[in-house]
Design a protein around this motif. Structure first.
Motif, PDB file in Angstrom:
ATOM      1  N   THR A  23       0.688  -1.034  -0.260  1.00 17.87           N
ATOM      2  CA  THR A  23       0.168  -0.272  -0.149  1.00 17.87           C
ATOM      3  C   THR A  23       0.649   1.216   0.145  1.00 17.87           C
ATOM      4  O   THR A  23       0.443   2.454  -0.600  1.00 17.87           O
ATOM      5  N   ALA A  24       2.369   0.885  -0.036  1.00 21.63           N
ATOM      6  CA  ALA A  24       3.170   2.179   0.674  1.00 21.63           C
ATOM      7  C   ALA A  24       4.699   2.352   0.194  1.00 21.63           C
ATOM      8  O   ALA A  24       5.146   0.891   0.482  1.00 21.63           O
ATOM      9  N   PHE A  25       5.522   2.880  -0.325  1.00 16.51           N
ATOM     10  CA  PHE A  25       6.578   2.784  -0.325  1.00 16.51           C
ATOM     11  C   PHE A  25       7.014   3.765   0.209  1.00 16.51           C
ATOM     12  O   PHE A  25       7.162   5.057   0.429  1.00 16.51           O
ATOM     13  N   ASN A  26       8.377   4.077   0.935  1.00 17.77           N
ATOM     14  CA  ASN A  26       9.398   4.900   0.645  1.00 17.77           C
ATOM     15  C   ASN A  26      10.278   4.921   0.528  1.00 17.77           C
ATOM     16  O   ASN A  26      10.994   3.500   0.826  1.00 17.77           O
ATOM     17  N   ILE A  27      10.804   6.091  -0.121  1.00 17.85           N
ATOM     18  CA  ILE A  27      12.829   6.284  -0.497  1.00 17.85           C
ATOM     19  C   ILE A  27      13.047   6.811   0.881  1.00 17.85           C
ATOM     20  O   ILE A  27      13.055   7.846   1.090  1.00 17.85           O
ATOM     21  N   GLY A  28      13.828   5.802   1.280  1.00 16.42           N
ATOM     22  CA  GLY A  28      14.574   6.257   2.554  1.00 16.42           C
ATOM     23  C   GLY A  28      16.231   6.968   2.070  1.00 16.42           C
ATOM     24  O   GLY A  28      16.521   6.506   1.153  1.00 16.42           O
ATOM     25  N   ILE A  29      16.611   7.286   3.591  1.00 20.03           N
ATOM     26  CA  ILE A  29      17.692   8.680   2.978  1.00 20.03           C
ATOM     27  C   ILE A  29      19.117   8.025   3.969  1.00 20.03           C
ATOM     28  O   ILE A  29      18.242   8.132   4.645  1.00 20.03           O
ATOM     29  N   PHE A  30      20.229   7.745   3.351  1.00 19.16           N
ATOM     30  CA  PHE A  30      21.145   7.909   4.745  1.00 19.16           C
ATOM     31  C   PHE A  30      22.573   8.182   3.736  1.00 19.16           C
ATOM     32  O   PHE A  30      22.462   8.362   3.031  1.00 19.16           O
ATOM     33  N   GLU A  31      23.540   8.904   5.323  1.00 18.29           N
ATOM     34  CA  GLU A  31      24.612   9.611   4.960  1.00 18.29           C
ATOM     35  C   GLU A  31      25.710   8.659   4.751  1.00 18.29           C
ATOM     36  O   GLU A  31      25.804   7.504   5.518  1.00 18.29           O
TER      37      GLU A  31
END
Length: 122
Positions: A23-31
């Motif tokens: 039902t949902a997508f997440n575009i995660g970010i990390f350094e």
């Protein structure tokens, strides 16, 4: 960078079969040492009142990660980088030629750092 992200999302969109339960997508970010990386995951759950749903990973594309590095990117503050990713992803989702047939159609999409607050893009 915009084209690299668009190409990455297009490749996921055209090559992946996403289960209908997502039902949902997440575009995660990390350094990282040389800049930042982004990644995409999908979840069968979504909660507009809390971001913990993004930890329930029920889908991962084969090409899950995209590294974005270089002096200009490395020099960016985290908020500036996140705002740029939100804008690029919003643009992609808003102009996708196959918006109705896209794996992103009818699904929530968020962007955010692993330990931060997610921004709902769609």
């Amino acid at each position: 960078m915009k084209m690299r992200i668009h190409d990455w999302l297009t490749a996921i969109d055209s090559k992946e079969t996403v289960p209908s339960e997502i039902t949902a997508f997440n575009i995660g970010i990390f350094e990282q040492d040389e800049g930042y990386s982004i990644y995409l995951t999908g979840s069968e759950e979504y909660d507009a009142d809390g971001d913990d749903w993004a930890c329930d990973v029920d889908f991962e594309p084969a090409n899950k990660y995209l590294e974005l590095s270089g002096p200009g990117i490395k020099a960016m503050e985290w908020q500036e980088f996140q705002d740029m990713i939100v804008k690029i992803v919003s643009n992609y989702l808003g102009t996708s030629a196959n918006a109705n047939t896209s794996v992103f159609a009818g699904r929530v999409v968020t962007v955010g750092f692993d330990d931060g607050q997610l921004v709902r893009v769609k």
